[in-house]
Structures are given as C-alpha cells and as structure tokens.
Design an enzyme around this catalytic site. Structure first.
Site, short mmCIF file in Angstrom:
data_model
loop_
_atom_site.label_atom_id
_atom_site.label_comp_id
_atom_site.label_asym_id
_atom_site.label_seq_id
_atom_site.Cartn_x
_atom_site.Cartn_y
_atom_site.Cartn_z
N ASP A 13 9.60 85.43 64.48
CA ASP A 13 9.49 85.86 65.77
C ASP A 13 7.97 85.78 66.12
OD1 ASP A 13 12.20 85.98 65.93
OD2 ASP A 13 11.90 88.07 65.06
N LYS A 16 7.16 80.94 67.92
CA LYS A 16 7.06 79.39 67.53
C LYS A 16 7.72 78.60 68.60
CE LYS A 16 9.59 80.75 64.03
NZ LYS A 16 9.37 82.03 63.92
N GLY A 40 15.74 82.30 66.59
CA GLY A 40 15.97 82.64 68.11
C GLY A 40 14.65 82.46 68.74
N HIS A 41 14.50 81.35 69.31
CA HIS A 41 13.22 80.72 69.87
C HIS A 41 13.11 80.92 71.24
CE1 HIS A 41 12.32 78.36 65.78
NE2 HIS A 41 12.59 79.69 65.51
N GLN A 229 12.09 80.88 61.16
CA GLN A 229 11.68 82.02 60.31
C GLN A 229 10.17 82.01 59.96
OE1 GLN A 229 14.70 80.05 59.01
NE2 GLN A 229 15.27 81.34 60.83
P1 GDP Z 1 10.11 82.83 67.56
O1 GDP Z 1 11.33 83.12 67.04
O2 GDP Z 1 8.87 82.69 66.86
O3 GDP Z 1 10.29 81.72 68.57
O4 GDP Z 1 9.47 84.06 68.47
P2 GDP Z 1 10.78 84.74 69.66
O5 GDP Z 1 11.10 83.78 70.63
O6 GDP Z 1 11.88 85.40 68.61
O7 GDP Z 1 9.77 86.05 69.96
C1 GDP Z 1 8.77 85.99 70.60
C2 GDP Z 1 8.65 86.74 71.96
O8 GDP Z 1 7.40 87.11 72.36
C3 GDP Z 1 9.52 85.91 72.97
O9 GDP Z 1 10.07 87.01 73.72
C4 GDP Z 1 8.21 85.34 73.84
O10 GDP Z 1 8.81 85.11 75.17
C5 GDP Z 1 7.30 86.32 73.47
N1 GDP Z 1 5.87 85.87 73.74
C6 GDP Z 1 5.43 84.82 73.14
N2 GDP Z 1 4.15 84.57 73.22
C7 GDP Z 1 3.75 85.76 74.05
C8 GDP Z 1 2.42 86.20 74.19
O11 GDP Z 1 1.37 85.65 74.02
N3 GDP Z 1 2.49 87.33 74.90
C9 GDP Z 1 3.62 88.20 75.22
N4 GDP Z 1 3.57 89.31 75.97
N5 GDP Z 1 4.74 87.73 74.92
C10 GDP Z 1 4.94 86.54 74.08
P1 IMO Z 2 13.04 82.93 64.10
O1 IMO Z 2 13.20 81.49 63.74
C1 IMO Z 2 13.17 87.07 62.35
C2 IMO Z 2 15.80 87.71 58.93
C3 IMO Z 2 17.04 88.60 58.80
C4 IMO Z 2 16.95 88.98 57.49
C5 IMO Z 2 16.66 87.65 56.70
C6 IMO Z 2 17.64 86.96 55.96
O2 IMO Z 2 13.55 83.34 65.34
O3 IMO Z 2 11.69 83.62 63.61
P2 IMO Z 2 19.48 85.18 57.22
O4 IMO Z 2 20.35 85.35 58.39
O5 IMO Z 2 18.44 84.14 57.45
O6 IMO Z 2 20.23 85.22 55.80
O7 IMO Z 2 18.88 86.68 57.49
O8 IMO Z 2 15.77 86.72 57.52
N1 IMO Z 2 15.60 86.58 59.75
C7 IMO Z 2 14.57 86.58 60.70
N2 IMO Z 2 13.85 87.41 61.12
N3 IMO Z 2 13.15 85.71 62.88
C8 IMO Z 2 14.17 85.02 62.58
O9 IMO Z 2 14.07 83.56 62.83
C9 IMO Z 2 14.89 85.32 61.43
N4 IMO Z 2 15.91 84.50 60.74
C10 IMO Z 2 16.28 85.23 59.60
O10 IMO Z 2 16.70 89.53 59.89
O11 IMO Z 2 15.93 90.09 57.24
MG MG Z 3 12.81 84.37 66.97
#
Ligand code: GDP
Ligand code: IMO
Ligand code: MG
Length: 437
Positions: A13, A16, A40-41, A229
């Site tokens: 998270d 990415k 979850g991107h 991840q």
């Molecule tokens: P990922 O799994 O690495 O793609 O990240 P996620 O989407 O799960 O979580 C990142 C969250 O931060 C999302 O809700 C994005 O919209 C938000 N986000 C990304 N970059 C920024 C930033 O520079 N500032 C803020 N405030 N939010 C951001």
């Molecule tokens: P993105 O790509 C954050 C965590 C789960 C758990 C562990 C194992 O959005 O960054 P799994 O379902 O993979 O067997 O779970 O990994 N986990 C993540 N945490 N972002 C993710 O993906 C994750 N994918 C798995 O919460 O701790």
């Molecule tokens: Mg994510």
C-alpha cells in the site's frame, strides 16, 4: 527503450498504483508479474477512483497494453468483473489486455482453504486477505494447481480429461479439510461448471505472454513491471510467516514474466513517507499514540482490498535500506509526504535495538523482529499543507530536511515525490533531491 520495475519496499500500500499510472503515460506495456487479487492498487483521475486488484495499473492510460503474466495467481472472476466494470466506465481493454496461459488459477476452494487455514492457525493467524493466495501458490508448488490453459481445456472433450480430473480430485480432497475446519464444502460438478463458464469470458485475452513480452522487449518497446505487496511481505525477505506467498520485487520478474532478469534497466523502489501495515506481524516503528492516529486519519489508511484499518507508524529505515540493497534499487519514489503536514515532530527509524544490541539488518525470526525497538532520529515537522507544491525548493525547509534525511538513509536518489493522490500532485527531482539546502 527502457524496462522499469516499480515495486513496494514496505508492507504494501505504498502507492504503487498511483505511481504506475503516472509512469504508464510514457510506457507502452505494463505488466503484473506476481501476487493476485490480494493487491488493491488505487488510481485517482479527477473524480474517478479506480481500485485495481487483478489488472495492471496502466489500464487507465489509453495507450497501454496490459499484461497479467505467468507469475500472477489469477482469480478469473475478479479479473473479468474488473474488465466489465472498466468497460461500463468507458475504458475498453479489447486489444489492450494479455493474460498468461501459464498463470495459476484461483478457484473457489482456494478461497475457502485460505479461510480454513486461518481458522486452524487460531491466535497465530496471518490476517490474510482471504483471496486464496497462499493455497493457490501452494498448489502450484506441490504441482496440484490448474493453470489458465487448464481452465480453457475444461470444456474440450478431447483434451480436457487431465485438467478436469485434477480439478475434480482437488475439490474432493479439499472438502475433507474444509469439513474438519467446520466450513461449507463444495459440489465438484458446480465448481467444474462455474470454471467452464468463466473460461469462456477470459478466453479472448489469453495468450503466451512470455512470447509476447519477449517480442515486445526485442522490438525495443518500453515496459513497466508493477510489483504488488512489498518487501516486508516478501515470502523470502519479509517477516515470515507474516508474509504473502510470493516474491514481491524485481527478483521475481524473471520467473514471473519469462523475460530474462537482465532485461530490467531501472529499479524504482516505492515508499510512503511513513509506514503502514495491515494484517498481523512485526512492525517495530508502529505508533499507537496520537501521531499514529493522525497518520491513519489524514492518510485515510484503510485497506483497498479488505477495508481493514491499517496500523500506522514512522518510516522504518532498516526495512527500506534492506530492500534497496537486496533488490538493486536505482531510485526511489516517495509518496504521501503531504500526510505529514501538521505534525510537530517526526521520527525516522535508522536502526533497531534487540536485546541491548544495535542492529542494522532485520533478524530472521518474526518473534525477534517484533521485539526490536527502533532507534529514532527526530526532525521538526511543518504546518503548511504541501499538496500544491510542484518544485522541491518550494517545500517548507523542514520538509526538505526530512526528505534529505530519508534519501541519506536509503542511499539512493529520491526521484519522485508525491504530495497527493491525484496525477498532478507530484514533484519530480530527476537526479534525486539536492543534498544541500
Ligand atoms: P498500492 O497498493 O501500493 O497501490 O497503494 P493503495 O492504493 O492500496 O494505497 C495508497 C493510497 O494512498 C490510495 O488511496 C491512494 O489514492 C493514496 N495516495 C497515493 N499517493 C498519495 C499521496 O502522495 N498523498 C496522498 N494523500 N494520498 C496518496
Ligand atoms: P498491495 O499490492 C497490504 C498482507 C495481508 C496479510 C499478508 C498475507 O495493495 O500493496 P495474503 O492474502 O497475501 O495471503 O495475505 O499480506 N497483504 C497486503 N497488505 N497490501 C497488499 O497488497 C497486500 N497483499 C497482502 O494483509 O498480512
Ligand atoms: Mg494496496
């Protein structure tokens, strides 16, 4: 031509999806190479928010071809629902999606097995996303899995028997375990029919993505590889057993795509300006006091896949530096710097202390990792909101000092700074942030 691998260096998270969407504007091909629908991107474009679980985050940029390569575990129902949802929102993937015929398939019993195994672990549960990731990679390793090519063969009366027998045999065997865990069992025939049905939805996109990617690479096309991840969740390098079931960085690109490992020209590590974690496992720099709550609230730290609240804390330099060194990171993208505005003081973890000794590398046992106390350097915070800043020199002096300190700890240039979730909210520093004020 450039091949870039962008991957998470923390516990997922990091943002990415947001960075891949940004870079995809100049890249023809975007590839997922590991993980599955546990990802979850998030991509934000104006008022439109896209949360992608199976599709590469390049899909919103209309000039891209998007590849779900062989190292991914594919949940075909999630994938096709995502394709349909984008089509409803005016984004067509008809000629822009390639799905590997070698990727392993997440089937309904994998999701149930994920739940059953977590239940049986009791207090030692990992806190998985319940997306069937571990059981699917497990079946791949023990050679009981079904690949996308098997899925397509299920209906074919001539070729289908080995694939169909494996599917039906798996359901019967898994039912015994599900029953023991007190969960519902599955009807083998229903599983087969549902799989046959989803196979027809996915069929138009399926190809030998290894051959396709090799052709693209040899033709000199730009390729962007999108990790899911993060390094702390890496099966080998993370906080085992509190990890996911795949390798999450550039080291997984060769096996996950069929491209030679030497194809990668540039490795971009992605970090948040602080740290979050969802699920169980060690998190030495976690802050359970006011600052942690501030980060959770301001950063809207809720899981994009499960909606679970993310634990929050300070930047962990030990984990990030290890990721830089072991994954060959050339440069870093720093995200969510804007979330730190308003904090009076910031902490930056530079080392750990374990049993009275200072250590600079993570310990092998999760139990020891959880006992590590961070060694912090303190920095002054800043009050101003920075979402509108587009040049490094326009950031408050305290923010510049903090970013420089991060760059020192990382040991490689920070070349992108994100100050908001929107595409435009970015400070590009090309060769890293200036070392002096
Ligand atoms: P990922 O799994 O690495 O793609 O990240 P996620 O989407 O799960 O979580 C990142 C969250 O931060 C999302 O809700 C994005 O919209 C938000 N986000 C990304 N970059 C920024 C930033 O520079 N500032 C803020 N405030 N939010 C951001
Ligand atoms: P993105 O790509 C954050 C965590 C789960 C758990 C562990 C194992 O959005 O960054 P799994 O379902 O993979 O067997 O779970 O990994 N986990 C993540 N945490 N972002 C993710 O993906 C994750 N994918 C798995 O919460 O701790
Ligand atoms: Mg994510």
């Amino acid at each position: 031509m450039t091949v870039i691998c962008a991957f998470g260096m923390q516990w997922g998270d990091e943002g990415k999806g947001r960075i891949v969407d940004l870079l995809a504007a100049n890249t023809g091909v975007v590839v997922r190479f590991q993980g599955g629908a546990n990802a979850g991107h998030t991509v934000l474009v104006g008022d439109e928010k896209y949360v992608l679980h199976m599709l590469p985050s390049g899909v919103i940029q209309s000039s891209t071809v998007n590849v779900v390569a062989g190292g991914v575990v594919i949940d075909p129902w999630v994938l096709m629902d995502e394709v349909d949802d984008l089509a409803r929102r005016g984004i067509s993937l008809d000629d822009r999606l390639k799905v590997s015929d070698r990727a392993h398939v997440v089937l309904p019993y994998h999701r149930l097995m994920d739940q059953a195994m977590e239940k049986l672990r009791g207090a030692a549960a990992i806190g998985t996303t319940s997306r069937g990731i571990g059981p699917t990679y497990g079946d791949k390793t023990t050679r009981d899995g079904l690949r996308v090519a098997d899925l397509l063969a299920l209906r074919d009366s001539r070729d289908s028997r080995p694939s169909r027998d494996r599917l039906l045999g798996n359901v019967v065997a898994r039912n015994e375990i599900l029953e023991r865990a007190g969960l519902d069992t599955l009807d083998p025939q229903t599983v087969l029919e549902d799989a046959q049905e989803v196979a027809e939805r996915i069929r138009p996109y399926v190809t030998d993505t290894t051959e396709w990617l090799l052709d693209a690479w040899e033709a000199g096309r730009d390729i962007l590889l999108e990790g899911a991840q993060g390094h702390g969740l890496d099966l080998d390098h993370g906080t085992y057993p509190f990890v996911t079931s795949s390798n999450t960085g550039p080291s997984a690109v060769g096996s996950g795509t069929g491209l030679p490992p030497k194809a990668i020209d540039h490795v971009l590590g992605i970090v948040k300006a602080y740290t979050t974690r969802v699920g169980a496992g060690p998190f030495p720099t976690r802050d359970e006091e006011a600052a942690g709550r501030y980060l959770a609230d301001k950063g809207r730290e809720f899981g994009a896949t499960t909606g679970r609240p993310r634990q929050c804390g300070w930047f962990d330099g030990v984990l990030a530096r290890r990721a830089v060194r072991s994954q060959g990171v050339d440069a870093v993208a720093l995200l969510k710097l804007d979330v730190l505005s308003g904090l009076e003081q910031l902490q930056l973890g530079t080392a750990y202390e374990l049993d009275g000794c200072r250590i600079d590398a993570p310990p092998a046992l999760a139990d020891d990792w959880a006992r590590c106390r961070p060694v912090y350097s303190a920095y002054d915070g800043w009050a101003a909101e920075i979402g509108d800043v587009r040049r490094f020199e326009d950031l408050p002096a305290e923010a510049r000092t903090y970013v420089r300190a991060l760059q020192d700890v990382l040991g490689v240039p920070i070349e992108i700074i994100s100050v908001g979730a929107e595409r435009a909210c970015v400070i590009e520093t090309a060769r890293g942030v200036p070392v002096s004020a």
